[in-house]
Design a protein around this motif. Structure first.
Motif, PDB file in Angstrom:
ATOM      1  N   LEU A 265      -2.821  -3.705  -2.639  1.00  0.00           N
ATOM      2  CA  LEU A 265      -2.164  -2.701  -3.482  1.00  0.00           C
ATOM      3  C   LEU A 265      -2.887  -1.364  -3.365  1.00  0.00           C
ATOM      4  N   VAL A 266      -3.277  -0.999  -2.183  1.00  0.00           N
ATOM      5  CA  VAL A 266      -4.064   0.208  -1.935  1.00  0.00           C
ATOM      6  C   VAL A 266      -3.191   1.441  -2.116  1.00  0.00           C
ATOM      7  N   ARG A 267      -3.810   2.523  -2.590  1.00  0.00           N
ATOM      8  CA  ARG A 267      -3.164   3.836  -2.713  1.00  0.00           C
ATOM      9  C   ARG A 267      -1.923   3.785  -3.607  1.00  0.00           C
ATOM     10  N   ASN A 268      -2.109   3.276  -4.808  1.00  0.00           N
ATOM     11  CA  ASN A 268      -1.071   3.323  -5.822  1.00  0.00           C
ATOM     12  C   ASN A 268      -1.626   4.037  -7.058  1.00  0.00           C
ATOM     13  N   SER A 269      -1.043   3.802  -8.218  1.00  0.00           N
ATOM     14  CA  SER A 269      -1.475   4.487  -9.446  1.00  0.00           C
ATOM     15  C   SER A 269      -1.825   3.476 -10.524  1.00  0.00           C
ATOM     16  N   LEU A 270      -2.486   2.414 -10.141  1.00  0.00           N
ATOM     17  CA  LEU A 270      -2.858   1.369 -11.091  1.00  0.00           C
ATOM     18  C   LEU A 270      -4.108   1.778 -11.859  1.00  0.00           C
ATOM     19  N   GLN A 271      -4.096   1.538 -13.171  1.00  0.00           N
ATOM     20  CA  GLN A 271      -5.271   1.779 -14.007  1.00  0.00           C
ATOM     21  C   GLN A 271      -6.071   0.509 -14.251  1.00  0.00           C
ATOM     22  N   THR A 272      -5.422  -0.630 -14.174  1.00  0.00           N
ATOM     23  CA  THR A 272      -6.065  -1.933 -14.242  1.00  0.00           C
ATOM     24  C   THR A 272      -5.363  -2.847 -13.242  1.00  0.00           C
ATOM     25  N   PRO A 273      -5.985  -3.927 -12.826  1.00  0.00           N
ATOM     26  CA  PRO A 273      -5.281  -4.854 -11.931  1.00  0.00           C
ATOM     27  C   PRO A 273      -4.052  -5.432 -12.612  1.00  0.00           C
ATOM     28  N   PRO A 274      -2.996  -5.709 -11.872  1.00  0.00           N
ATOM     29  CA  PRO A 274      -1.820  -6.333 -12.483  1.00  0.00           C
ATOM     30  C   PRO A 274      -2.184  -7.662 -13.136  1.00  0.00           C
ATOM     31  N   VAL A 275      -1.506  -7.977 -14.208  1.00  0.00           N
ATOM     32  CA  VAL A 275      -1.799  -9.207 -14.945  1.00  0.00           C
ATOM     33  C   VAL A 275      -1.181 -10.393 -14.217  1.00  0.00           C
TER      34      VAL A 275
ATOM     35  N   LEU B 201      -8.233  -9.557  -1.889  1.00  0.00           N
ATOM     36  CA  LEU B 201      -7.602  -8.705  -2.903  1.00  0.00           C
ATOM     37  C   LEU B 201      -8.093  -7.276  -2.675  1.00  0.00           C
ATOM     38  N   SER B 202      -7.151  -6.368  -2.392  1.00  0.00           N
ATOM     39  CA  SER B 202      -7.480  -4.970  -2.079  1.00  0.00           C
ATOM     40  C   SER B 202      -6.864  -4.075  -3.145  1.00  0.00           C
ATOM     41  N   LEU B 203      -7.722  -3.383  -3.907  1.00  0.00           N
ATOM     42  CA  LEU B 203      -7.284  -2.498  -4.984  1.00  0.00           C
ATOM     43  C   LEU B 203      -7.898  -1.113  -4.836  1.00  0.00           C
ATOM     44  N   GLN B 204      -8.323  -0.734  -3.659  1.00  0.00           N
ATOM     45  CA  GLN B 204      -9.004   0.538  -3.492  1.00  0.00           C
ATOM     46  C   GLN B 204      -8.033   1.713  -3.573  1.00  0.00           C
ATOM     47  N   GLU B 205      -8.592   2.867  -3.894  1.00  0.00           N
ATOM     48  CA  GLU B 205      -7.873   4.142  -3.954  1.00  0.00           C
ATOM     49  C   GLU B 205      -6.718   4.088  -4.950  1.00  0.00           C
ATOM     50  N   ASN B 206      -6.997   3.553  -6.125  1.00  0.00           N
ATOM     51  CA  ASN B 206      -6.074   3.616  -7.238  1.00  0.00           C
ATOM     52  C   ASN B 206      -6.681   4.510  -8.314  1.00  0.00           C
ATOM     53  N   ALA B 207      -6.348   4.254  -9.552  1.00  0.00           N
ATOM     54  CA  ALA B 207      -6.928   4.993 -10.678  1.00  0.00           C
ATOM     55  C   ALA B 207      -7.549   4.015 -11.670  1.00  0.00           C
TER      56      ALA B 207
ATOM     57  N   ASP C 224       0.824  -1.205   0.000  1.00  0.00           N
ATOM     58  CA  ASP C 224       0.000   0.000   0.000  1.00  0.00           C
ATOM     59  C   ASP C 224       0.860   1.258   0.000  1.00  0.00           C
ATOM     60  N   GLY C 225       0.318   2.323  -0.566  1.00  0.00           N
ATOM     61  CA  GLY C 225       0.939   3.633  -0.448  1.00  0.00           C
ATOM     62  C   GLY C 225       2.292   3.756  -1.088  1.00  0.00           C
ATOM     63  N   ASN C 226       2.503   3.129  -2.243  1.00  0.00           N
ATOM     64  CA  ASN C 226       3.759   3.267  -2.961  1.00  0.00           C
ATOM     65  C   ASN C 226       3.517   4.013  -4.276  1.00  0.00           C
ATOM     66  N   LEU C 227       4.420   3.887  -5.211  1.00  0.00           N
ATOM     67  CA  LEU C 227       4.340   4.616  -6.481  1.00  0.00           C
ATOM     68  C   LEU C 227       4.201   3.650  -7.655  1.00  0.00           C
ATOM     69  N   LEU C 228       3.438   2.599  -7.466  1.00  0.00           N
ATOM     70  CA  LEU C 228       3.338   1.543  -8.465  1.00  0.00           C
ATOM     71  C   LEU C 228       2.354   1.921  -9.568  1.00  0.00           C
ATOM     72  N   ALA C 229       2.741   1.626 -10.800  1.00  0.00           N
ATOM     73  CA  ALA C 229       1.901   1.802 -11.977  1.00  0.00           C
ATOM     74  C   ALA C 229       2.010   0.546 -12.830  1.00  0.00           C
ATOM     75  N   ASN C 230       1.029   0.341 -13.709  1.00  0.00           N
ATOM     76  CA  ASN C 230       1.005  -0.878 -14.512  1.00  0.00           C
ATOM     77  C   ASN C 230       2.234  -1.019 -15.393  1.00  0.00           C
ATOM     78  N   GLN C 231       2.748   0.098 -15.906  1.00  0.00           N
ATOM     79  CA  GLN C 231       3.877   0.030 -16.823  1.00  0.00           C
ATOM     80  C   GLN C 231       5.161  -0.385 -16.132  1.00  0.00           C
ATOM     81  N   ARG C 232       5.223  -0.288 -14.805  1.00  0.00           N
ATOM     82  CA  ARG C 232       6.462  -0.578 -14.082  1.00  0.00           C
ATOM     83  C   ARG C 232       6.371  -1.853 -13.248  1.00  0.00           C
ATOM     84  N   ILE C 233       5.409  -2.704 -13.587  1.00  0.00           N
ATOM     85  CA  ILE C 233       5.272  -3.998 -12.926  1.00  0.00           C
ATOM     86  C   ILE C 233       5.415  -5.075 -13.983  1.00  0.00           C
ATOM     87  N   ALA C 234       6.352  -5.959 -13.814  1.00  0.00           N
ATOM     88  CA  ALA C 234       6.568  -7.032 -14.788  1.00  0.00           C
ATOM     89  C   ALA C 234       5.341  -7.943 -14.844  1.00  0.00           C
TER      90      ALA C 234
END
Length: 685
Positions: free
Chosen positions: A249-259, A269-275, A224-234
């Motif tokens: 993965l709360v409070r990050n910058s994800l636009q879709t769930p990681p693949v 599975l916690s994906l709240q407060e993303n994008a 939670d609370g990091n700077l993660l985005a979909n483009q920077r996750i393998a």
């Protein structure tokens, strides 16, 4: 005579020997008693509790004592409570490593700058939160081979300050907390025995493929609370965690769930407060054990059909804080929730649009959903195009009816022209005549007649682009008893192809493929063109420049008047100041009182606000009277003061003394620690 004296001498000798033996026996007993007493005294001396602490058998409570060093401890101590003191690294004695009975050590909220040395090798649980530790050396951890739980939250640890293979000598480490530090990436060399890893509120922005290599036993991962985005996750980052049961993965910058999320054992599975703007179909496939899904605080408007097909064990669905558009696109979710009944708890599934159902719960839209039929699976193959492209549900508000499905069908064939169509036979032996008539620049009236009744009709319209290029098709379902429909919100000066097909009542029980074939054979289309804007609107546009001249003249005149008044007021104030009738402090606007300010009164005065203690326990203000504006004026009835904030020394506050003992609640981990209660494992592992 001599014979008589002989027995008397023997008797006296026997008596003396008996007395001597008795004395020797008594002395031996006294010596044994003395030795036992001395040994017991020495043993009791070893069990003496430190005077500044409180002991309960092998539990030693030295917390909140203001200690700068650890006192001498009894050898039987097993749990040491040393938190909330001023202990630094020199305050850790070397003799501490000889206490082989110690299993748990609480050293959080102290003044440690380095990882502590000389800890007992028998330690299994170590709490070092709320210090200023900057490095994790391998040599210090190697002294504790039995360590199972390590808490390092709220320190100053960075990725480069963790020594390579720092945890190589801790094969039993199961829990590692590194929350609220300065990490920029996942630490390397984590032990394979790790079951719970918390890295929340750091600066992690990239997760490479090898980040979690070898962590097959990991069950709980919190990022939670990091700077993660979909483009920077393998892509295969999380797929290696085959036994993961909780992922946050709360409070990050994800636009879709990681693949490639691990699906075999995942339960939370916690994906709240993303994008999040889209949940791809298949992103939750295989999660048969998922019990809690949190999608709150994102930008989701719809969910694709079949997203929850494998969520057999889902008991909590949290989706509040999303702009849900409740149309036929969510009819499948409405049916799914009704089918699950009381086995699932849903929070926040309230409609944001359309306006007709705003703020209503999706589960309560019974009458509105009756207008929709079950939308066909979006992955149907196009019969005429043959390209096998899926229909994609868009997130834009629907056009035409309230509950309309807007989809793209590039391979769908439509006629080029034709205003009127005669009766035509369908594949099921039904006939339909369709007529269209433009009513305005953005609306078209559609009427039809049928030879035989039908359960419902599928109405489709397509706006042609430049050169009759294919655009996006909009579809809606119309009840079988209706014979006209009004299309609104159309584009002016545009060409539309409008098609309708009757849906027989028996088609609902058939397969999708057979229904598609019958619908394509009974398709009837017509063409309509919307008009230009009305002449009244054109005249208003032509007269608008003339009408704008009047407000422009008014604005210029008003500005001139305001400037004149400002000059007059300035001259008046200058004259008053020269004659001495006005005091400079009178120019202060009395209307800016404390009650009119939007910010906190306590923040304004430089104090810290405490809702439970509204007083100042130390020198916080210094009040000095202001000099009068004119010496000859009489002393006013009310004195004005200048308030100077006097800040206390570092480490103390206006509301907390030097020996202050926190009385925080137990709602958080910090509350448990300050209350002298050890942390609990609040991860569902």
């Amino acid at each position: 005579m001599s014979t008589i004296m002989a027995p008397v001498g023997v008797v006296k000798l026997r008596a003396r020997l008996f007395l001597l033996f008795f004395c020797l026996t008594l002395c031996a007993g006294m010596l044994q008693f003395t030795a036992a007493t001395i040994q017991g005294y020495i043993g009791d001396r070893d069990m003496i509790c430190p005077s500044v602490c409180r002991c309960d058998e092998d539990f030693i409570y030295c917390n909140d004592r203001g200690l700068s060093s650890i006192p001498s401890l009894p050898p039987s101590a097993s749990v040491l409570y040393l938190q909330n003191n001023h202990i630094n690294n020199p305050g850790l004695p070397t003799s501490l490593e000889h206490h082989l009975a110690v299993r748990v050590v609480y050293l959080y909220d102290n003044e440690l700058d380095e990882f502590p040395l000389h800890l007992p090798p028998s330690v299994r649980e170590l709490h070092l939160q709320d210090n200023n530790i900057r490095t994790i050396p391998r040599s210090a951890l190697a002294r504790m081979p039995l360590l199972e739980k390590l808490h390092l939250d709220d320190n100053s640890i960075s990725t480069v300050s963790i020594e390579d293979q720092a945890f190589a000598d801790n094969p039993r480490l199961r829990l590692l907390f590194l929350s609220r530090n300065h990490l920029s990436s996942i630490p390397s060399g984590l032990p394979a025995s790790l079951e719970e890893l918390r890295l929340d509120d750091n600066r992690i922005s990239t997760i490479p493929t090898h980040a979690f290599r070898g962590l097959a036993s990991l069950r709980c991962l919190v990022l939670d609370g990091n700077l993660l985005a979909n483009q920077r996750i393998a892509d295969d980052t999380f797929s290696r965690l085959s036994n993961l049961t909780e992922l946050s993965l709360v409070r990050n910058s994800l636009q879709t769930p990681p693949v490639n999320l691990p699906s075999a054992h995942l339960q939370r599975l916690s994906l709240q407060e993303n994008a999040l703007t889209h949940m791809p179909r298949g992103s939750l496939d295989g999660m048969h054990r998922l019990q809690r899904l949190d999608l709150s605080g994102n930008n989701l408007t719809t969910l694709p059909r079949g997203l929850f097909k494998d969520l057999d064990s889902l008991g909590q669905l949290l989706v509040r804080g999303n702009p849900w558009h409740c149309g036929c696109n969510l009819r499948w979710l409405y049916d799914w929730l009704h089918a699950r009944g009381n086995s699932i708890t849903v929070r926040g599934l309230n409609c944001h649009g359309p306006d007709r159902v705003r703020d209503m719960a999706l589960i309560d839209l019974s009458s509105e959903m009756e207008e929709c039929e079950v939308v066909r699976t979006a992955g149907t193959r196009d019969k005429m195009g043959g390209a096998g492209m899926d229909s994609v549900t868009t997130q834009t508000p629907p056009q035409g009816s309230l509950f309309t499905l807007r989809s793209k069908r590039p391979g769908f064939g439509l006629p080029d022209s034709g205003l009127d169509y005669t009766l035509s036979s369908s594949g099921v032996g039904k006939s339909l005549a369709l007529n269209v008539k433009p009513l305005s620049h953005n609306s078209v009236r559609v009427t039809w007649s049928v030879a035989q009744p039908s359960s419902s009709f599928r109405l489709s319209w397509l706006r042609l682009g430049i050169g009759n290029a294919m655009g996006s098709i909009t579809e809606t379902l119309v009840r079988g008893d209706r014979r006209e429909y009004l299309l609104t919100s159309l584009q002016p000066r545009s060409s539309y192809i409008i098609c309708m097909v009757p849906l027989p009542a028996s088609s609902e029980g058939n397969k999708v493929s057979s229904g598609d074939a019958d619908s394509d054979e009974a398709l009837v289309c017509a063409k309509a063109e919307t008009s230009d804007l009305s002449p009244v609107e054109d005249e208003e546009d032509e007269n608008s420049p003339q009408m704008t001249t009047l407000p422009l003249a008014g604005i210029i005149g008003g500005a001139s008047a305001i400037v004149s008044l400002a000059l007059i007021f300035g001259v008046f104030c200058w004259y008053g100041h020269r004659t001495g009738h006005l005091c400079p402090r009178d120019h202060y606007k009395r209307s800016n009182s404390r009650k009119n300010k939007n910010y906190d009164d306590y923040i304004e005065s430089g104090t810290k606000k405490d809702n439970t203690i509204l007083e100042i326990r130390g020198p916080g203000f210094q009040m000095t009277p202001m000099a009068a504006c004119q010496p000859m004026q009489p002393k006013p009835l009310r004195e004005d003061y200048i308030i100077h904030t006097i800040f206390p020394s570092n480490g103390t506050g206006l509301y907390k003394g030097v020996n202050h003992v926190s009385d925080a609640g137990h709602g958080t981990n910090r509350g448990y620690r300050e209350g002298g209660i050890p942390d609990i494992d609040y991860c569902y592992t």
